[in-house]
Design a protein around this motif. Structure first.
Motif, PDB file in Angstrom:
ATOM      1  N   LEU A   1       4.229  -4.476   3.378  1.00  0.00           N
ATOM      2  CA  LEU A   1       3.484  -3.372   3.733  1.00  0.00           C
ATOM      3  C   LEU A   1       3.487  -3.021   5.206  1.00  0.00           C
ATOM      4  O   LEU A   1       3.904  -1.812   5.717  1.00  0.00           O
ATOM      5  CB  LEU A   1       1.946  -3.187   3.327  1.00  0.00           C
ATOM      6  N   GLY A   2       3.587  -4.045   6.005  1.00  0.00           N
ATOM      7  CA  GLY A   2       3.749  -4.010   7.473  1.00  0.00           C
ATOM      8  C   GLY A   2       5.178  -3.427   7.641  1.00  0.00           C
ATOM      9  O   GLY A   2       5.510  -2.611   8.748  1.00  0.00           O
ATOM     10  N   TYR A   3       6.099  -4.092   7.007  1.00  0.00           N
ATOM     11  CA  TYR A   3       7.755  -3.727   7.177  1.00  0.00           C
ATOM     12  C   TYR A   3       7.846  -2.163   6.970  1.00  0.00           C
ATOM     13  O   TYR A   3       8.695  -1.677   7.659  1.00  0.00           O
ATOM     14  CB  TYR A   3       8.851  -4.762   6.590  1.00  0.00           C
ATOM     15  N   LEU A   4       7.222  -2.036   5.735  1.00  0.00           N
ATOM     16  CA  LEU A   4       7.470  -0.622   5.311  1.00  0.00           C
ATOM     17  C   LEU A   4       6.848   0.599   6.235  1.00  0.00           C
ATOM     18  O   LEU A   4       7.185   1.505   6.717  1.00  0.00           O
ATOM     19  CB  LEU A   4       6.772  -0.210   3.943  1.00  0.00           C
ATOM     20  N   ALA A   5       5.500   0.066   6.784  1.00  0.00           N
ATOM     21  CA  ALA A   5       4.992   0.903   7.816  1.00  0.00           C
ATOM     22  C   ALA A   5       5.726   0.978   9.065  1.00  0.00           C
ATOM     23  O   ALA A   5       5.856   2.444   9.588  1.00  0.00           O
ATOM     24  CB  ALA A   5       3.554   0.355   8.114  1.00  0.00           C
ATOM     25  N   GLY A   6       6.340   0.086   9.504  1.00  0.00           N
ATOM     26  CA  GLY A   6       7.234   0.124  10.751  1.00  0.00           C
ATOM     27  C   GLY A   6       8.299   0.918  10.656  1.00  0.00           C
ATOM     28  O   GLY A   6       8.895   1.570  11.503  1.00  0.00           O
ATOM     29  N   LEU A   7       8.806   0.743   9.305  1.00  0.00           N
ATOM     30  CA  LEU A   7      10.130   1.566   8.836  1.00  0.00           C
ATOM     31  C   LEU A   7      10.106   2.843   8.989  1.00  0.00           C
ATOM     32  O   LEU A   7      10.840   3.794   9.443  1.00  0.00           O
ATOM     33  CB  LEU A   7      10.725   1.094   7.555  1.00  0.00           C
ATOM     34  N   VAL A   8       8.976   3.485   8.255  1.00  0.00           N
ATOM     35  CA  VAL A   8       8.595   5.007   8.114  1.00  0.00           C
ATOM     36  C   VAL A   8       7.920   5.509   9.349  1.00  0.00           C
ATOM     37  O   VAL A   8       7.561   6.676   9.483  1.00  0.00           O
ATOM     38  CB  VAL A   8       7.952   5.216   6.840  1.00  0.00           C
ATOM     39  N   GLY A   9       7.506   4.612  10.242  1.00  0.00           N
ATOM     40  CA  GLY A   9       6.749   5.129  11.386  1.00  0.00           C
ATOM     41  C   GLY A   9       5.351   5.506  11.423  1.00  0.00           C
ATOM     42  O   GLY A   9       4.683   6.513  11.926  1.00  0.00           O
ATOM     43  N   ILE A  10       4.617   4.733  10.678  1.00  0.00           N
ATOM     44  CA  ILE A  10       3.043   4.979  10.490  1.00  0.00           C
ATOM     45  C   ILE A  10       2.343   3.609  10.651  1.00  0.00           C
ATOM     46  O   ILE A  10       3.132   2.725  10.846  1.00  0.00           O
ATOM     47  CB  ILE A  10       2.763   5.608   9.069  1.00  0.00           C
ATOM     48  N   GLY A  11       1.139   3.428  10.460  1.00  0.00           N
ATOM     49  CA  GLY A  11       0.460   2.289  10.816  1.00  0.00           C
ATOM     50  C   GLY A  11       0.328   1.535   9.795  1.00  0.00           C
ATOM     51  O   GLY A  11       0.047   0.127   9.767  1.00  0.00           O
ATOM     52  N   GLY A  12       0.399   1.974   8.154  1.00  0.00           N
ATOM     53  CA  GLY A  12       0.371   1.109   7.216  1.00  0.00           C
ATOM     54  C   GLY A  12      -1.082   1.137   6.621  1.00  0.00           C
ATOM     55  O   GLY A  12      -1.117   0.521   5.565  1.00  0.00           O
ATOM     56  N   GLY A  13      -1.944   1.361   7.305  1.00  0.00           N
ATOM     57  CA  GLY A  13      -3.478   1.302   6.470  1.00  0.00           C
ATOM     58  C   GLY A  13      -3.591   2.104   5.441  1.00  0.00           C
ATOM     59  O   GLY A  13      -4.238   1.814   4.476  1.00  0.00           O
ATOM     60  N   ILE A  14      -2.757   3.266   5.310  1.00  0.00           N
ATOM     61  CA  ILE A  14      -2.732   4.064   3.964  1.00  0.00           C
ATOM     62  C   ILE A  14      -2.075   3.380   2.724  1.00  0.00           C
ATOM     63  O   ILE A  14      -2.363   3.605   1.609  1.00  0.00           O
ATOM     64  CB  ILE A  14      -2.337   5.350   4.313  1.00  0.00           C
ATOM     65  N   PHE A  15      -1.109   2.298   3.015  1.00  0.00           N
ATOM     66  CA  PHE A  15      -0.743   1.578   2.159  1.00  0.00           C
ATOM     67  C   PHE A  15      -1.634   0.280   1.555  1.00  0.00           C
ATOM     68  O   PHE A  15      -1.732   0.092   0.701  1.00  0.00           O
ATOM     69  CB  PHE A  15       0.519   1.161   2.489  1.00  0.00           C
ATOM     70  N   LEU A  16      -2.214  -0.208   2.876  1.00  0.00           N
ATOM     71  CA  LEU A  16      -2.778  -1.478   2.701  1.00  0.00           C
ATOM     72  C   LEU A  16      -4.377  -1.132   1.819  1.00  0.00           C
ATOM     73  O   LEU A  16      -4.968  -1.963   0.996  1.00  0.00           O
ATOM     74  CB  LEU A  16      -3.479  -2.004   4.142  1.00  0.00           C
ATOM     75  N   ALA A  17      -4.944  -0.039   2.325  1.00  0.00           N
ATOM     76  CA  ALA A  17      -6.319   0.356   1.685  1.00  0.00           C
ATOM     77  C   ALA A  17      -6.654   0.393   0.103  1.00  0.00           C
ATOM     78  O   ALA A  17      -7.432  -0.308  -0.394  1.00  0.00           O
ATOM     79  CB  ALA A  17      -6.926   1.766   2.478  1.00  0.00           C
TER      80      ALA A  17
ATOM     81  N   LEU B   1      -6.599  -3.150  -1.051  1.00  0.00           N
ATOM     82  CA  LEU B   1      -7.774  -3.929  -0.784  1.00  0.00           C
ATOM     83  C   LEU B   1      -8.974  -3.292  -1.713  1.00  0.00           C
ATOM     84  O   LEU B   1      -9.884  -4.019  -2.332  1.00  0.00           O
ATOM     85  CB  LEU B   1      -8.394  -3.443   0.790  1.00  0.00           C
ATOM     86  N   HIS B   2      -8.959  -1.996  -2.132  1.00  0.00           N
ATOM     87  CA  HIS B   2     -10.017  -1.691  -2.953  1.00  0.00           C
ATOM     88  C   HIS B   2      -9.726  -2.225  -4.359  1.00  0.00           C
ATOM     89  O   HIS B   2     -10.543  -2.533  -5.069  1.00  0.00           O
ATOM     90  CB  HIS B   2      -9.728   0.034  -2.853  1.00  0.00           C
ATOM     91  N   LEU B   3      -8.464  -2.015  -4.777  1.00  0.00           N
ATOM     92  CA  LEU B   3      -8.114  -2.476  -6.354  1.00  0.00           C
ATOM     93  C   LEU B   3      -8.462  -3.972  -6.320  1.00  0.00           C
ATOM     94  O   LEU B   3      -8.974  -4.348  -7.383  1.00  0.00           O
ATOM     95  CB  LEU B   3      -6.329  -2.609  -6.497  1.00  0.00           C
ATOM     96  N   VAL B   4      -8.508  -4.907  -5.423  1.00  0.00           N
ATOM     97  CA  VAL B   4      -8.603  -6.306  -5.451  1.00  0.00           C
ATOM     98  C   VAL B   4     -10.151  -6.477  -5.380  1.00  0.00           C
ATOM     99  O   VAL B   4     -10.752  -7.675  -5.162  1.00  0.00           O
ATOM    100  CB  VAL B   4      -7.679  -7.247  -4.921  1.00  0.00           C
ATOM    101  N   ARG B   5     -10.767  -5.542  -4.707  1.00  0.00           N
ATOM    102  CA  ARG B   5     -12.312  -5.665  -4.241  1.00  0.00           C
ATOM    103  C   ARG B   5     -12.339  -6.630  -3.333  1.00  0.00           C
ATOM    104  O   ARG B   5     -13.120  -7.712  -3.171  1.00  0.00           O
ATOM    105  CB  ARG B   5     -13.222  -5.965  -5.552  1.00  0.00           C
ATOM    106  N   TRP B   6     -11.590  -6.443  -2.242  1.00  0.00           N
ATOM    107  CA  TRP B   6     -11.504  -7.530  -1.069  1.00  0.00           C
ATOM    108  C   TRP B   6     -12.665  -7.471  -0.233  1.00  0.00           C
ATOM    109  O   TRP B   6     -12.991  -8.561   0.321  1.00  0.00           O
ATOM    110  CB  TRP B   6     -10.080  -6.898  -0.372  1.00  0.00           C
ATOM    111  N   HIS B   7     -13.353  -6.262  -0.061  1.00  0.00           N
ATOM    112  CA  HIS B   7     -14.559  -6.203   0.625  1.00  0.00           C
ATOM    113  C   HIS B   7     -15.107  -4.878   0.091  1.00  0.00           C
ATOM    114  O   HIS B   7     -14.406  -4.304  -0.491  1.00  0.00           O
ATOM    115  CB  HIS B   7     -14.564  -6.256   2.236  1.00  0.00           C
ATOM    116  N   GLY B   8     -16.390  -4.461   0.792  1.00  0.00           N
ATOM    117  CA  GLY B   8     -16.780  -3.133   0.346  1.00  0.00           C
ATOM    118  C   GLY B   8     -16.122  -2.010   1.019  1.00  0.00           C
ATOM    119  O   GLY B   8     -15.143  -2.260   1.898  1.00  0.00           O
ATOM    120  N   ALA B   9     -16.328  -0.909   0.895  1.00  0.00           N
ATOM    121  CA  ALA B   9     -15.620   0.345   1.225  1.00  0.00           C
ATOM    122  C   ALA B   9     -15.613   0.386   2.703  1.00  0.00           C
ATOM    123  O   ALA B   9     -14.654   0.846   3.079  1.00  0.00           O
ATOM    124  CB  ALA B   9     -16.263   1.729   0.445  1.00  0.00           C
TER     125      ALA B   9
END
Length: 247
Positions: A136-152, A155-163
């Motif tokens: 996800l970090g590589y993809l974010a750097g490739l397309v020029g965004i921060g990557g949080g929109i890919f990561l979040a 994190l929600h799907l695996v219930r990593w932490h609260g919202a």
């Protein structure tokens, strides 16, 4: 230029309220405005940094950020984002990859979940998230965004932490990845692209600074948890669809 400044302010407000920087939408708006796609990452990443720096501070002061877990994700993703920023990519693959990724991640947020966001019990697959953070970090750097929109969504799907903790982590993830990706983009593009980006970027940076502060304040104090999740999904799907239509 006025419509672009106003659109950037509104985008920063909305994305900061869900812990994002808005880089994907900034890129879409700039593409619609006819800006050279090769300087889009420089502008989008710079705006990301301005927005999420303030949001990260607000989340930290509210003691929402899960620092130990977030630091691990950032440590493995940031080098990959730098390498992604160095990788050359043409216009059509750039927009297609970004749009498809955003539609996919937005769709995952619409999937039903069995538990409430803040019940304190983590999902069984949460421990494997660092392995996902690298691509996800590589993809974010490739397309020029921060990557949080890919990561979040992950994190929600695996219930990593609260919202709210996920929103705070996404904000910090975007900040560090944007810095790393910007470094790679600058090395790839050289001084000429940086000068072109700087020439038109100052009004946009001011706009996102104002919008980001308002949005992060809404996230910390006012927005209900379900709103965070559904607003994230709506924004992601809308942006991804617009990019795909324009390819």
């Amino acid at each position: 230029m006025f419509w672009l400044v106003a659109a950037f302010l509104l985008t920063a407000l909305l994305y900061a309220s869900v812990g994002f920087g808005g880089g994907s939408t900034y890129s879409a708006l700039l593409a619609l405005g006819g800006v050279d796609y090769r300087i889009l990452p420089l502008l989008s990443l710079s705006c990301n940094i301005v927005v999420v720096a303030g949001a990260t501070v607000r989340f930290a002061r509210a003691k929402i950020t899960p620092w130990r877990d977030a630091a691990l994700l950032i440590a493995v993703a940031a080098p990959a984002a730098f390498l992604g920023g160095l990788t050359p990519i043409d216009r059509e693959p750039f927009l297609l990859l970004l749009g498809a990724s955003l539609v996919l991640t937005g769709g995952t947020l619409l999937l039903p979940r069995k538990q409430k966001a803040e019940d304190g019990e983590r999902g069984r697959f949460a421990r494997y998230v660092p392995f996902v953070a690298v691509p996800l970090g590589y993809l974010a750097g490739l397309v020029g965004i921060g990557g949080g929109i890919f990561l979040a969504p992950v994190l929600h799907l695996v219930r990593w932490h609260g919202a709210r903790a996920i929103a705070a982590t996404a904000s910090l993830f975007i900040l560090v990845n944007s810095l790393a990706g910007l470094g790679g983009q600058l090395l790839k593009g050289g001084e000429g692209r940086f000068a072109a980006a700087f020439e038109m970027g100052l009004p946009l940076l001011v706009a996102v600074a104002i919008g980001g502060q308002i949005g992060s304040l809404l996230a910390v104090r006012f927005l209900p948890l379900n709103w965070i999740r559904w607003l994230t999904a709506a924004l992601t799907l809308w942006v991804g669809g617009r990019l795909l239509i324009g390819v």
